[in-house]
Design a protein around this motif. Structure first.
Motif, short mmCIF file in Angstrom:
data_model
loop_
_atom_site.label_atom_id
_atom_site.label_comp_id
_atom_site.label_asym_id
_atom_site.label_seq_id
_atom_site.Cartn_x
_atom_site.Cartn_y
_atom_site.Cartn_z
N TYR A 43 -75.37 -140.03 93.56
CA TYR A 43 -75.14 -139.45 92.23
C TYR A 43 -76.36 -138.65 91.76
O TYR A 43 -76.23 -137.54 91.25
CB TYR A 43 -74.82 -140.55 91.22
N MET A 44 -77.52 -139.24 91.93
CA MET A 44 -78.75 -138.59 91.46
C MET A 44 -79.07 -137.31 92.22
O MET A 44 -79.73 -136.42 91.69
CB MET A 44 -79.93 -139.56 91.55
N GLU A 45 -78.60 -137.20 93.44
CA GLU A 45 -78.82 -135.97 94.21
C GLU A 45 -78.10 -134.79 93.57
O GLU A 45 -78.54 -133.65 93.66
CB GLU A 45 -78.31 -136.14 95.65
N GLN A 46 -76.98 -135.08 92.90
CA GLN A 46 -76.12 -134.01 92.39
C GLN A 46 -76.09 -133.92 90.88
O GLN A 46 -75.54 -132.97 90.33
CB GLN A 46 -74.69 -134.23 92.92
N ASN A 47 -76.67 -134.89 90.17
CA ASN A 47 -76.57 -134.94 88.72
C ASN A 47 -77.88 -135.34 88.07
O ASN A 47 -78.74 -135.95 88.69
CB ASN A 47 -75.49 -135.94 88.29
N SER A 48 -77.97 -135.02 86.79
CA SER A 48 -79.07 -135.48 85.96
C SER A 48 -78.46 -136.18 84.74
O SER A 48 -78.02 -135.50 83.80
CB SER A 48 -79.96 -134.32 85.51
N PRO A 49 -78.37 -137.50 84.76
CA PRO A 49 -77.71 -138.21 83.66
C PRO A 49 -78.51 -138.14 82.37
O PRO A 49 -79.74 -137.97 82.38
CB PRO A 49 -77.64 -139.65 84.18
N ASP A 50 -77.81 -138.27 81.25
CA ASP A 50 -78.47 -138.36 79.96
C ASP A 50 -78.83 -139.81 79.64
O ASP A 50 -79.84 -140.07 78.98
CB ASP A 50 -77.55 -137.82 78.86
N LEU A 51 -78.00 -140.72 80.14
CA LEU A 51 -78.20 -142.15 79.87
C LEU A 51 -77.81 -142.95 81.10
O LEU A 51 -76.78 -142.68 81.73
CB LEU A 51 -77.33 -142.58 78.67
#
Length: 204
Positions: A43-51
């Motif tokens: 997930y972190m490879e493809q996204n930057s979460p807000d929370l």
């Protein structure tokens, strides 16, 4: 764009409970469940979460604190730990990452709400503020000045007289501002928007 929320929890029942509660409380969130360290990495490879809501006790090659330690160094997001661990050592390790909250299991609706509401509300408000600022950047200095006068509830005639322009010019400017802000020109939409975002306008 919706707020991105990553739920790191290796027990599917608990993960689905969190997902259901947040969906009910905050429709429109972009929620994702990660059941393992590998899921989080992908997930972190493809996204930057807000929370990120992260369980500490993961039945994996590292616990939630170690996992979050890896990503807080490279990504910016709000962090809440959700865990049954209540030992001083666990709390001290978690605190080193500056989480915004620490929710103790067993997890209930009220406990989850209390532990996340102010954080999600702040993130949503910041997102709306950023959107408004991006829209305002499309305005010319003259349009921005007129919008500030509109926010002060001044009439078209007053603005025209103040700026030594014709009312027709002010009306045309109002139309352009509405288009740039994607506003309907009916029902005083521009006035309502300007008043609502007056706290931003006064700093521009």
């Amino acid at each position: 764009m919706s707020l991105k929320v990553l739920i790191v929890e290796d027990e599917m029942i608990i993960a689905r409970f969190i997902e259901y509660q947040l969906t009910s409380l905050y429709p429109g969130l972009d929620l994702h469940i990660a059941l393992s360290v590998d899921d989080v990495d992908l997930y972190m490879e493809q996204n930057s979460p807000d929370l990120v809501l992260c369980d500490i006790q993961l039945n994996d090659r590292m616990d939630g604190i170690e996992l979050m330690e890896r990503y807080t160094a490279t990504k910016f997001f709000s962090l809440v730990f959700i865990t049954s661990y209540q030992s001083k050592n666990s709390i001290d390790r978690a605190a080193a990452l500056n989480p915004e909250n620490y929710i103790i299991k067993p997890l209930g609706e009220n406990r989850l709400y209390a532990g996340t509401h102010m954080i999600i509300q702040r993130l949503q408000q910041q997102r709306e503020k950023n959107r408004a600022i991006e829209k305002l950047k499309t305005l010319t200095p003259a349009e921005l000045h007129i919008l500030k006068l509109i926010a002060l509830r001044h009439t078209t005639k007053f603005i025209a007289d103040t700026l030594f322009l014709s009312p027709y010019t002010i009306k045309n400017t109002r139309h352009r501002i509405c288009r740039k802000l994607n506003l309907n020109e009916e029902n005083n939409a521009l006035l309502s928007w300007a008043i609502e975002h007056q706290h931003i306008l006064k700093f521009l």
